[in-house]
Design an enzyme around this catalytic site. Structure first.
Site, mmCIF file in Angstrom:
data_model
loop_
_atom_site.group_PDB
_atom_site.id
_atom_site.type_symbol
_atom_site.label_atom_id
_atom_site.label_comp_id
_atom_site.label_asym_id
_atom_site.label_seq_id
_atom_site.Cartn_x
_atom_site.Cartn_y
_atom_site.Cartn_z
ATOM 1 C CG HIS A 68 1.748 7.756 7.237
ATOM 2 N ND1 HIS A 68 2.335 8.937 7.585
ATOM 3 C CD2 HIS A 68 2.612 7.158 6.384
ATOM 4 C CE1 HIS A 68 3.506 9.063 6.976
ATOM 5 N NE2 HIS A 68 3.701 7.993 6.232
ATOM 6 C CE1 TYR A 337 1.476 5.374 0.235
ATOM 7 C CE2 TYR A 337 0.071 7.281 -0.107
ATOM 8 C CZ TYR A 337 1.266 6.748 0.311
ATOM 9 O OH TYR A 337 2.234 7.582 0.819
#
Lengths: 362, 180
Positions: A68, A337
């Site tokens: 992303h 992440y």
């Protein structure tokens, strides 16, 4: 305190064995640590390996998120209507509560220069800042289901769709073999066939995909998924001009200049028997749904210097009253992440051994 | 029991309790950053409250150590070994205080809520700054490795005292010293 600690007792016997015992204790401890840390377990799927696999498909771009990567910051607030207060003790659901939100719209993939029309999926990540210092972070995607249900399968998916250096495209045989051996992907494939890249972030419904639990004041928990459903009507015709690859950020900026954009947080409750640990299975449409309040976005900023830039939208960062489910993707998202966040912040900080941002080619 | 050749019972209890906690902590830390399995989540949930507990106990222990000197080392120990013993002990103290602080600081700099479970929340000790986060996060990793190496040396040396030299140094902490 001046006396000696006592005379040495008899000289030890079997000295070699004693040294061996000491060596064994030290080496054994070191080996155990090496195994746990992964150095002696080369086959383990570590966060690092999984992030490498994702990033390889869109190229390494120092300073950017490894997935992303292309996105835009937004800000606003969440206004609770109180309908969820009976199901979760999280204070942000109490009637009349307004909670500031730092958000980010983005495209999946690790290439920050990807064309907006290159994928039919958009994402919305939000950080709700509760007054007592608690936070709720969520990363949602505008899609029906996730293609796979485990981190191992997600890794295999990345490996099966890597671009072949010879052709610049994934090897169709490898890709086909993956989907054949992972029948759980069929639901995603059926959905993605019908999906089209939208002309605006504002008109999409963003879903948690993974399930979570709400915990109520009595201590009972309720399995849920949520969706942010837009008030903005879906666009008819009039998509972006041909050749425009960066229309999404411009569109959201233009819309927010004209006025706030609104979504409703729809909390969907599982019925007994619904899969709570499998993101490839959507729940039926007739599940009880509670409208918990309104997300009001009021401004946007480029991600290069916007407030969302330094946020790791780890979906396991939850306030009291919301808890993770047993969905194995959640822990994998948290672990990867964190790895991605450390990579891009240490690149920004010029930690030795990291690439400097801006050195990568488009 | 307050013999000058053994540590105070309170110091011995703290030592063995913290040894267990710190070893657990080092393995939990190494494990949670090397897995994508669900154990990542529960290891992380252990790591933070355990780290803060170690931090508090380390401060208590340091205060006690400064007011209750350790038994002297055997006079016949070579000087380099004495120096290494003192240096490694102070390094261990420094690490058991610094590592939790760095962990707390790095979460603060990364603008993470410092949650300890059960709704317990610690205030940030540093302003939000991703560059500071990155440096502290790297420091946390490398100092943890240094901590584990120092532990290996400490354990090896203790066993050497107990098994080879048999000079009462190990017994000063186990308390199980038998009269000669």
């Amino acid at each position: 305190m001046t006396d000696e600690t006592g005379p040495r007792s008899r000289p030890p016997t079997h000295t070699a064995w004693r040294w061996a015992l000491i060596g064994l204790a030290v080496a054994g401890s070191a080996a155990a640590f090496g195994y746990v840390a992964g150095w002696l377990a080369p086959d383990r799927l570590t966060p690092h390996r999984l992030v490498n696999a994702v990033a390889a498909n869109g190229g390494e771009h120092a300073g950017f998120r490894r997935n992303h990567a292309k996105g835009v910051c937004v800000a606003g607030r969440f206004e609770a209507n109180g309908a969820l207060a009976g199901f979760s003790t999280a204070p942000l659901f109490a009637a009349g509560t307004s909670t500031p939100v730092v958000g980010r719209f983005a495209l999946p993939g690790s290439n920050p220069y990807a064309a907006d029309s290159s994928v039919p999926i958009r994402s919305l990540a939000l950080r709700f800042d509760l007054p007592d210092g608690e936070q709720w972070r969520t990363g949602m995607n505008a899609m029906a289901v996730f293609p796979v249900s485990t981190p191992q399968a997600f890794y295999a998916l990345q490996m099966a769709t890597h671009a072949d250096p010879a052709t610049g495209k994934p090897d169709p045989a490898k890709t086909k073999a993956f989907f054949t051996s992972h029948p759980e992907t069929a639901r995603f494939l059926a959905w993605v066939k019908t999906a089209k890249p939208s002309a605006s972030y504002a008109t999409e419904t963003y879903r948690s995909i993974n399930a979570f639990y709400l915990r109520d004041a009595a201590g009972d928990r309720h399995a849920v998924r949520w969706a942010m459903v837009p008030e903005q009507p879906a666009e008819g015709d009039g998509g972006p001009a041909a050749g425009d690859t960066d229309y999404l950020a411009a569109d959201i900026g233009k819309r927010l200049t004209a006025g706030p954009l609104r979504w409703h947080l729809q909390m969907v409750f599982a019925a007994p028997g619904d899969a709570v640990d499998d993101a490839t299975i959507a729940w039926p449409d007739d599940r009880r749904t509670v409208d918990a309040g309104t997300l009001v976005l009021t401004s946007s900023q480029p991600q290069a210097d916007g407030p969302c830039r330094d946020v790791n939208y780890d979906p396991t960062i939850l306030p009291r009253g919301i808890e993770t489910s047993d969905d194995p993707l959640l822990a994998a998202r948290s672990a990867t992440y964190a790895d991605s966040y450390l990579r891009r912040t240490s690149e920004e900080a010029h930690v030795p051994g990291t690439k400097h941002p801006g050195e990568d080619k488009r | 029991m307050s013999r000058s050749d053994t540590f105070h019972p309170f110091a011995r209890v703290l030592h063995w309790l913290m040894a267990l906690m710190i070893l657990t902590m080092l393995f939990v830390g190494a494990g949670m950053v090397s897995t994508v399995e669900t154990k990542h989540d529960w290891l992380l949930a252990i790591h933070k409250p355990l780290g803060i507990t170690i931090f508090v106990l380390a401060l208590i222990r340091l205060g006690f150590r400064l007011t209750h000197p350790a038994p002297p080392l055997p006079a016949d120990m070579p000087l380099w070994q004495k120096l290494a013993a003192h240096a490694s002990h102070w390094l261990l103290y420094a690490l058991m205080i610094a590592l939790p602080l760095i962990g707390w600081g790095m979460l603060s700099a990364g603008n993470y809520p410092v949650t300890l479970g059960g709704g317990l929340l610690l205030p940030p000790i540093l302003p939000s700054d991703p560059l500071v986060f990155a440096w502290l996060r790297e420091a946390h990793r490398y100092l943890a490795w240094l901590f584990f190496l120092t532990f290996l040396a400490h354990m090896g040396a203790a066993l050497m005292h107990g098994l080879i030299r048999r000079d009462g140094v190990l017994q000063s902490m186990t308390g199980g010293r038998t009269p000669d």
